[in-house]
Design an enzyme around this catalytic site. Sequence first.
Site, PDB file in Angstrom:
ATOM      1  N   ASP A  62      36.192  48.474  30.382  1.00  0.00           N
ATOM      2  CA  ASP A  62      35.786  48.406  28.971  1.00  0.00           C
ATOM      3  C   ASP A  62      34.264  48.484  28.820  1.00  0.00           C
ATOM      4  O   ASP A  62      33.517  48.265  29.781  1.00  0.00           O
ATOM      5  CB  ASP A  62      36.232  47.076  28.359  1.00  0.00           C
ATOM      6  N   TYR A 120      39.043  41.553  40.763  1.00  0.00           N
ATOM      7  CA  TYR A 120      38.017  41.386  39.741  1.00  0.00           C
ATOM      8  C   TYR A 120      37.277  40.074  39.995  1.00  0.00           C
ATOM      9  O   TYR A 120      37.853  39.107  40.509  1.00  0.00           O
ATOM     10  CB  TYR A 120      38.645  41.326  38.348  1.00  0.00           C
TER      11      TYR A 120
END
Lengths: 267, 267
Positions: A62, A120
């Site tokens: 994003d 992540y």
Amino acid sequence: LTSSGNKSAPRRIYHLTLAYKGTPFLGWQRQPNGPTVQEHLETALARFWKRPVIVHGSGRTDTGVHAHAQTAHFTEEPRFPPATLQAGLNHSLPPEIRITACRLAPANFHARFSAIGKEYEYWIENAPVASPFHLDLRWHLPRPLNLPALTEALKLFEGTHDFASFTSNPGYERTNTIRTIHRAQIQKSGPLIRIRVTGNGFLFRMVRNLVGATVKVGHGRLTLEELSQILAARKRSGAPPSAPAHGLYLHRVYYDESTLQRRLNRA
Amino acid sequence: LTSSGNKSAPRRIYHLTLAYKGTPFLGWQRQPNGPTVQEHLETALARFWKRPVIVHGSGRTDTGVHAHAQTAHFTEEPRFPPATLQAGLNHSLPPEIRITACRLAPANFHARFSAIGKEYEYWIENAPVASPFHLDLRWHLPRPLNLPALTEALKLFEGTHDFASFTSNPGYERTNTIRTIHRAQIQKSGPLIRIRVTGNGFLFRMVRNLVGATVKVGHGRLTLEELSQILAARKRSGAPPSAPAHGLYLHRVYYDESTLQRRLNRA
């Protein structure tokens, strides 16, 4: 269009690893409204091959999300040795995007479909006053977080679950929202708390949504029991809000089961 | 102008500690060409006291130079408790400037004249590819530096010397250029090399000039013997160029001999 006389070499797959600071980009994926990492990369590659080159990433990130090690591939005539291409790309690309590795991959490699796992990290600065040196790089939370509570909250996510409560995909009810999280842990060093989540795949905004809920537990605003109920509810409405983009890093993409297992077996 | 009826409290000295990222500022000192840290701070303080407040820093920092702990003072009626003022200033100031401490100081305190020592750090990223996360925060040097050579070069600077060869003050010949460096050392963690220099005072650009020369030794382009001769020459011409501003941090200002000695006695 027909077999011409040019002696073009058989195409090969280039496999790239990239680090990028997400702040100046509208995410990974090429789009009409502004600069993206994919667009910069494809523009730089087109200068080398003198024609459009299409890049496939391991997945999207994003706007504002960073990458320690995004991966991507493209298929082209192997006109440039990987080390030469890496240096050339780093010369062409903005300094917020760096090619950290470049190699030729086997013919069946695909940055997205060959991936067997992803990792992540979410970086939180837990200190009364935010450091001026990490403004776009950490989520600043001035109130102290309860570390054992964070750890317990993250443990709830480990294993195979339906993560429908933690995706921001509006059409999630019609998709498979079951994923496996191999490990979700925290590491603290000074004011920096790093949440690391390793799994076989992640839904849209899943890590940011998991972190948003975890932080509620760490602040004593949500009990483990309530978090457990939110996970079991399998619906996004009623779940805590997402953590902001600027604390999130795509940390690693795994293509090899034994590498992933070695990682998970490390303490 | 005359003793009026207002019951103004006796003035007190506020002592501030600041961290700032130097990138968006034209250094510390107020000037007409653009934003400085002092200007931002004085503007924020004027909002509290409803009149101009003059701030005195421990010294200037150049455009792009950072501070982990710059210090400053101003004299005003103590209308605001230090913690309240700190929170209020951090609310008013740009996020690249943070007040990390605020206290009331004894009446004879002066941020510049009371200082008995200063410490700078210079951050080098020594890796083939620069990290996109430290673009304005470290000097990127892709060629490997010889750490023992760096250490030996820095040792040459320890003690009391005439540092005329390492000041960029054009009028240095008419000033006292003798300073004492208590310690000059390196710390390495991964690709980050931190050069830390502690001394009783520093000339204009002295740390950047010392680092510029030290790096030449670390790259094998200057011998220790040559560096020693440059120091002994006591003239700036012929000395290696300055290291860039964006790797430099004002790390600490010392006001207390025992604190400084404790620091120096630590390994």
